[in-house]
Design an enzyme around this catalytic site. Structure first.
Site, PDB file in Angstrom:
ATOM      1  N   LYS A 286       0.839  -1.190   0.000  1.00  0.00           N
ATOM      2  CA  LYS A 286       0.000   0.000   0.000  1.00  0.00           C
ATOM      3  C   LYS A 286       0.877   1.245   0.000  1.00  0.00           C
ATOM      4  O   LYS A 286       1.892   1.309   0.676  1.00  0.00           O
ATOM      5  CB  LYS A 286      -0.917   0.015   1.225  1.00  0.00           C
ATOM      6  CG  LYS A 286      -2.157  -0.843   1.047  1.00  0.00           C
ATOM      7  CD  LYS A 286      -3.233  -0.466   2.033  1.00  0.00           C
ATOM      8  CE  LYS A 286      -4.526  -1.187   1.686  1.00  0.00           C
ATOM      9  NZ  LYS A 286      -5.646  -0.786   2.566  1.00  0.00           N
ATOM     10  N   GLU A 372     -19.260  -8.869  10.780  1.00  0.00           N
ATOM     11  CA  GLU A 372     -20.321  -8.212  11.533  1.00  0.00           C
ATOM     12  C   GLU A 372     -21.293  -9.208  12.157  1.00  0.00           C
ATOM     13  O   GLU A 372     -21.775  -8.999  13.277  1.00  0.00           O
ATOM     14  CB  GLU A 372     -21.082  -7.235  10.622  1.00  0.00           C
ATOM     15  CG  GLU A 372     -20.261  -6.049  10.181  1.00  0.00           C
ATOM     16  CD  GLU A 372     -19.410  -6.313   8.940  1.00  0.00           C
ATOM     17  OE1 GLU A 372     -18.697  -5.390   8.492  1.00  0.00           O
ATOM     18  OE2 GLU A 372     -19.461  -7.445   8.422  1.00  0.00           O
ATOM     19  N   ARG A 400     -25.431  -5.858   8.050  1.00  0.00           N
ATOM     20  CA  ARG A 400     -24.877  -7.168   7.724  1.00  0.00           C
ATOM     21  C   ARG A 400     -25.050  -8.163   8.872  1.00  0.00           C
ATOM     22  O   ARG A 400     -24.881  -9.362   8.680  1.00  0.00           O
ATOM     23  CB  ARG A 400     -23.393  -7.034   7.363  1.00  0.00           C
ATOM     24  CG  ARG A 400     -23.124  -5.993   6.297  1.00  0.00           C
ATOM     25  CD  ARG A 400     -21.660  -5.946   5.894  1.00  0.00           C
ATOM     26  NE  ARG A 400     -21.441  -6.770   4.729  1.00  0.00           N
ATOM     27  CZ  ARG A 400     -20.249  -6.998   4.183  1.00  0.00           C
ATOM     28  NH1 ARG A 400     -19.168  -6.485   4.726  1.00  0.00           N
ATOM     29  NH2 ARG A 400     -20.125  -7.759   3.124  1.00  0.00           N
TER      30      ARG A 400
END
Length: 638
Positions: A286, A372, A400
């Site tokens: 990244k 979740e 979710r």
């Protein structure tokens, strides 16, 4: 600052890219990376992840015949290079702005955006559906899912792998973009296992899998061949993914076009031969190419505007706390007072304000990863044993875990507190992240209560009230700061299920739920209307509602949430149940998805600023407004 990108300027679409000589692709990558950096610095947006996918994006569009071959990007915050190469470079200055280009893939934006994404771990499921649809229709296309190592820890990704592995003739490729960095550090046993296998040291443990694919990269092929002879039985990622039925290949350097392109070409050949689902592991970094982002990819994950030559400058201390900061401070203070409190987040430590809590109470902090559903049921299990779980979660992400909220928490009436950040309009992330639906989807669940604080002080107080209850309670609050009402130091709560009259007026009463109380007060001054701070969407303060209904000729409900099934609907139901009949105007968010843009501007467009509230009330109750104004004038004369 302007930058010259002569080669990139010639790429209007992937077809033009595929005509470039291979020797020019690294120069193109350099220009593309510069284009991403320059544009994100001007508009804000996701940066680190996009800098890390430049070469991978070029390689994919070079090898695969897009858009006929489908690319499905997981989450989608790494798709700016993809957008630039697919004809949207000129729209980059409008990124994430009202009327501008989305920060995520959208099917209605480009034929190259084959699936709309923004929540994690959906790519493999969608790509498998596309691959099997092509098979059923007799179409010769390939489908590629690109998923990050953080998203790979979610259960949905493994459900899709499990399904895909039995489809031996599916032309499907899953690319694991391993950069060992999600927004919050990836957690859990699975991530530790993957991290061990996928770290830099894993290059010394690679198994000879897919020799024909690795053949064009002689150093890696020779290394794999030697290790196959010397380290038989060594555990490698192939052990995991091949058990799912995939042909595992890699890892390879995701920034090395000379490795990526030949490998992808050979995998494409395997897909054409229907050699079963393929799995390619690429290792990227990244922030690649921008040293400041490489050094701190979290800070540069989603920065605002900045000068690339200088980097991010620490902002001056804001005059007002954000609601997230108020929650984070409350969590630490309540944890110090009550040892039963535990904090839970599904991979959003920074975004949900739990950084300080983790430092101070590491033994009571749980980051469960992008899971979740598990977060909610895990909280239920903790509550069963007498602890007091606080689940810090974005409104959009609680969607979710909805079944678990009903089945595991609500039915058992377990005392779990849900701190719902990003309720209402969220701004630049748009419809995929909007917290518009929580009032509607929570208030229909028995035993669940829902508080709507109007400002920072009430947020802290209502969190304390929620924590005191013996059943599930959610407290919803928006992104950013409120009007600046400083929270009190003590942890005292407010009366459960009770509201208050904030302004006494005539004829019309505005019932405000949440932070829209303040524009309601502003509008009411010009309308001479009563304003009620309802505070709770469930339970409603029925006594207060009956009193207000009995003393006014019309009611207006106001909420930063969906009108359909929302707090206004709750008021209408309560009035009907009590046999009270009077005009009711419901103001809130309409039955359509709200686009990305500045939150204040979006609220104004939906008529939820002070001027819009006044305008709507005058339009509906003009005669009553006039009568109220006359009464004020008369009382003033007296």
């Amino acid at each position: 600052m302007t930058h010259s990108t002569p080669l990139l300027d010639t790429i209007a679409d992937p077809a033009a890219l595929r005509r470039l000589p291979r020797a020019q692709l690294q120069r193109l990558a350099d220009e593309l990376r510069e284009c991403v950096l320059t544009n994100v610095a001007r508009t804000g947006g996701h940066l680190s992840s996009n800098l890390g996918t430049v070469e991978l994006t070029i390689a994919l569009h070079t090898v695969f015949n897009t858009p006929e071959d489908r690319l499905v990007w997981d989450v989608g915050h790494q798709t700016y290079p993809h957008k630039i190469l697919t004809g949207r470079r000129e729209r980059m200055p409008t990124l994430r702005q009202l009327g501008g280009m989305s920060g995520f893939p959208r099917r209605d934006e480009s034929e190259y955006d084959t699936f709309g994404t923004a929540h994690s771990s959906t790519s493999i499921s969608a790509a498998l559906g596309m691959a099997l649809a092509a098979r059923q229709k007799g179409e010769d296309r390939k489908v590629v899912a690109i998923i990050g190592d953080g998203a790979m820890t979610a259960g949905m990704a493994f459900e899709a792998l499990n399904n895909a592995g039995v489809e031996r003739d599916a032309r499907l490729l899953v690319i694991l973009n391993d950069n060992d960095m999600s927004i919050s550090p990836p957690v859990g046993a699975l991530n530790r296992y993957l991290a061990q296998l996928m770290s830099g040291g894993f290059y010394a443990a690679a198994k000879s899998v897919g020799k024909t694919v690795l053949g064009p990269v002689p150093p890696l092929f020779e290394l794999a061949k030697r290790l196959e002879q010397q380290a038989k039985g060594m555990v490698v990622p192939a052990t995991l993914f091949e058990k799912f039925g995939f042909n595992y290949i890699g890892p390879i350097d995701g920034h090395d076009l000379d490795a990526l392109i030949p490998t992808l070409e050979n995998i494409r050949g395997l897909m054409q031969d229907k050699a079963g689902p393929q799995f390619l592991h690429v290792v990227t970094r990244k922030g690649q190419g921008y040293k400041l982002a490489e050094a701190d990819p979290v800070a540069y994950h989603g920065p605002g505007k900045f000068d690339p030559a200088v980097g991010l400058v620490p902002p001056a201390k804001p005059a007002k706390q954000t609601f997230t900061q108020v929650f984070g401070q409350w969590l630490c203070d309540m944890a110090a007072q009550d040892k039963r409190l535990v904090g839970i987040t599904p991979a959003m430590r920074e975004g949900s304000g739990l950084v300080e809590f983790q430092k101070r109470f590491p033994e009571r902090y749980y980051d469960v990863g992008i899971a979740e559903q598990h977060a909610v049921t895990f909280a239920a299990g903790l509550a069963c044993e007498g602890l007091k779980p606080v689940v810090a979660i974005y409104s959009t992400f609680l969607q979710r875990g909805y079944d678990q909220l009903i089945h595991d928490v609500a039915i058992q009436k377990l005392p779990v507190v849900f701190a719902l950040d990003r309720a209402g309009i969220v701004g630049a992330d748009g419809a995929t992240h909007a917290g518009n639906y929580d009032i509607a989807y929570l208030r229909c669940i028995p035993s669940v209560s829902l508080a709507c604080p109007a400002d920072e002080r009430e947020c802290r107080q209502l969190l304390s009230t929620a924590f005191e209850q013996d059943h599930p309670v959610a407290v919803r609050y928006p992104r950013g700061a409120g009007v600046g009402v400083a929270p009190l130091a003590e942890l005292s709560g407010l009366p459960f299920g009770k509201g208050e009259v904030r302004r006494s007026g005539q004829r019309i009463a505005i019932l405000a739920f949440g932070t829209l109380l303040y524009p309601a007060l502003e509008a009411a001054e010009r309308l001479n209307a009563t304003v009620v701070n309802m505070r709770w969407a469930k339970p409603l303060d029925l006594d207060l509602l009956r009193q207000v209904a009995a003393s006014h000729e019309a009611l207006v409900t106001l909420e930063e949430g969906a009108i359909m099934g929302g707090a206004g609907s709750a008021v209408a139901e309560a009035l009907a149940d009590a046999g009270l009949v009077l005009p009711l105007l419901q103001l809130g968010l309409p039955d359509r998805f709200i686009e990305h843009g500045d939150p204040a501007r979006l609220l104004a467009l939906e008529g939820l600023d002070a001027a819009g509230i006044e305008r709507s009330i005058r339009r509906r109750f003009g005669a009553l407004v006039g009568a109220a104004a006359e009464l004020r004038a008369v009382s003033g004369q007296n």
